[in-house]
Design a protein around this motif. Structure first.
Motif, PDB file in Angstrom:
ATOM      1  N   ASN A   1       0.830  -1.206   0.000  1.00 10.22           N
ATOM      2  CA  ASN A   1       0.000   0.000   0.000  1.00 10.22           C
ATOM      3  C   ASN A   1       0.866   1.259   0.000  1.00 10.22           C
ATOM      4  O   ASN A   1       0.570   2.218  -0.709  1.00 10.22           O
ATOM      5  CB  ASN A   1      -0.943   0.007   1.203  1.00 10.22           C
ATOM      6  CG  ASN A   1      -1.996  -1.074   1.111  1.00 10.22           C
ATOM      7  OD1 ASN A   1      -2.256  -1.627   0.047  1.00 10.22           O
ATOM      8  ND2 ASN A   1      -2.601  -1.407   2.241  1.00 10.22           N
ATOM      9  N   ARG A   2       1.927   1.251   0.767  1.00  4.86           N
ATOM     10  CA  ARG A   2       2.825   2.410   0.836  1.00  4.86           C
ATOM     11  C   ARG A   2       3.462   2.667  -0.534  1.00  4.86           C
ATOM     12  O   ARG A   2       3.531   3.798  -1.002  1.00  4.86           O
ATOM     13  CB  ARG A   2       3.911   2.192   1.881  1.00  4.86           C
ATOM     14  CG  ARG A   2       4.889   3.370   1.943  1.00  4.86           C
ATOM     15  CD  ARG A   2       5.944   3.165   2.988  1.00  4.86           C
ATOM     16  NE  ARG A   2       5.298   3.316   4.293  1.00  4.86           N
ATOM     17  CZ  ARG A   2       5.856   3.046   5.436  1.00  4.86           C
ATOM     18  NH1 ARG A   2       7.090   2.595   5.475  1.00  4.86           N
ATOM     19  NH2 ARG A   2       5.212   3.217   6.570  1.00  4.86           N
TER      20      ARG A   2
ATOM     21  N   GLY B   1       0.907   3.965  -3.011  1.00  2.57           N
ATOM     22  CA  GLY B   1       0.690   5.381  -2.735  1.00  2.57           C
ATOM     23  C   GLY B   1       1.811   6.242  -3.295  1.00  2.57           C
ATOM     24  O   GLY B   1       1.555   7.301  -3.881  1.00  2.57           O
ATOM     25  N   GLY B   2       3.052   5.797  -3.136  1.00  2.00           N
ATOM     26  CA  GLY B   2       4.188   6.556  -3.650  1.00  2.00           C
ATOM     27  C   GLY B   2       4.158   6.689  -5.165  1.00  2.00           C
ATOM     28  O   GLY B   2       4.421   7.762  -5.714  1.00  2.00           O
TER      29      GLY B   2
ATOM     30  N   ILE C   1      -0.513   9.276  -3.799  1.00  2.00           N
ATOM     31  CA  ILE C   1      -1.602   9.282  -2.829  1.00  2.00           C
ATOM     32  C   ILE C   1      -1.064   8.712  -1.519  1.00  2.00           C
ATOM     33  O   ILE C   1       0.035   8.150  -1.486  1.00  2.00           O
ATOM     34  CB  ILE C   1      -2.819   8.447  -3.316  1.00  2.00           C
ATOM     35  CG1 ILE C   1      -2.408   6.986  -3.594  1.00  2.00           C
ATOM     36  CG2 ILE C   1      -3.439   9.078  -4.561  1.00  2.00           C
ATOM     37  CD1 ILE C   1      -3.549   6.063  -4.016  1.00  2.00           C
ATOM     38  N   SER C   2      -1.814   8.868  -0.448  1.00  3.44           N
ATOM     39  CA  SER C   2      -1.352   8.335   0.832  1.00  3.44           C
ATOM     40  C   SER C   2      -1.497   6.818   0.868  1.00  3.44           C
ATOM     41  O   SER C   2      -2.274   6.230   0.097  1.00  3.44           O
ATOM     42  CB  SER C   2      -2.165   8.945   1.979  1.00  3.44           C
ATOM     43  OG  SER C   2      -3.483   8.436   1.975  1.00  3.44           O
ATOM     44  N   ALA C   3      -0.761   6.193   1.751  1.00  2.00           N
ATOM     45  CA  ALA C   3      -0.868   4.744   1.940  1.00  2.00           C
ATOM     46  C   ALA C   3      -2.284   4.386   2.396  1.00  2.00           C
ATOM     47  O   ALA C   3      -2.817   3.333   2.023  1.00  2.00           O
ATOM     48  CB  ALA C   3       0.166   4.258   2.954  1.00  2.00           C
ATOM     49  N   HIS C   4      -2.888   5.263   3.196  1.00  2.00           N
ATOM     50  CA  HIS C   4      -4.254   5.033   3.665  1.00  2.00           C
ATOM     51  C   HIS C   4      -5.230   5.010   2.484  1.00  2.00           C
ATOM     52  O   HIS C   4      -6.122   4.153   2.421  1.00  2.00           O
ATOM     53  CB  HIS C   4      -4.653   6.109   4.677  1.00  2.00           C
ATOM     54  CG  HIS C   4      -6.056   5.958   5.175  1.00  2.00           C
ATOM     55  ND1 HIS C   4      -6.441   4.942   6.021  1.00  2.00           N
ATOM     56  CD2 HIS C   4      -7.173   6.677   4.920  1.00  2.00           C
ATOM     57  CE1 HIS C   4      -7.741   5.057   6.283  1.00  2.00           C
ATOM     58  NE2 HIS C   4      -8.203   6.103   5.616  1.00  2.00           N
ATOM     59  N   THR C   5      -5.063   5.944   1.550  1.00  2.00           N
ATOM     60  CA  THR C   5      -5.934   5.978   0.372  1.00  2.00           C
ATOM     61  C   THR C   5      -5.707   4.748  -0.498  1.00  2.00           C
ATOM     62  O   THR C   5      -6.655   4.150  -1.017  1.00  2.00           O
ATOM     63  CB  THR C   5      -5.696   7.267  -0.438  1.00  2.00           C
ATOM     64  OG1 THR C   5      -5.980   8.391   0.402  1.00  2.00           O
ATOM     65  CG2 THR C   5      -6.582   7.332  -1.668  1.00  2.00           C
TER      66      THR C   5
END
Length: 159
Positions: A114-115, A118-119, A123-127
């Motif tokens: 996820n991280r 996101g990178g 976007i954020s890891a949460h998104t």
């Protein structure tokens, strides 16, 4: 000239499927049995099963519309196997994947966390985690690996 046999225990359903296939120029469509010689067979039931003489196969929802059915039969006649996945947007039962979810799905198929997703997408890891959750829910997969397997099988993502 390809010969297509529609096989069904319901004469009404067989007639509807045959009528949907009648409009294709060059196809001979008949209602019959699965043991009759043909280039392709369409077996009706809870789902529409397609079988080609060359070993190709297909699976569609029982309520597939005529254009999807004709396209699937044409593919099977060409030796391709097809499988309709409701979460691709072909059925109203399930919500289709969004363009962003498709981007996330592709990165998921490459094994990114996820991280990392996101990178790559900014976007954020949460998104990213939210999008992965949506993909799992829409594909009916219990795990990331199961979702990726389904995406690969349906040709939605590549390695």
């Amino acid at each position: 000239m390809p010969r297509i046999i529609v096989v069904s225990s319901s004469p009404l359903h067989a007639g509807g499927v045959a009528a949907a296939l009648q409009g294709v120029e060059g196809w001979v469509v008949q209602i019959g049995r699965a043991d009759e010689p043909a280039d392709a067979w369409v077996l009706t039931g809870e789902e529409l099963q397609l079988r080609g003489a060359q070993g190709a196969s297909g699976l569609l929802a029982a309520d597939a519309d005529a254009p999807r059915l004709r396209a699937a039969v044409a593919a099977v006649l060409q030796g391709l196997s097809v499988r309709e996945a409701p979460w691709l947007g072909s059925s109203n039962e399930h919500e289709p994947l969004t363009p962003r979810e498709l981007e996330v799905f592709e990165l998921l198929g490459k094994g990114l966390s996820n991280r990392d997703i996101g990178g790559v997408l900014g976007i954020s890891a949460h998104t990213a985690k939210f999008h992965v959750g949506q993909i799992l829910a829409k594909t009916g997969a219990a795990t990331r690996a199961e979702a990726v397997s389904e995406g690969l099988r349906c040709g939605l993502i590549g390695l």
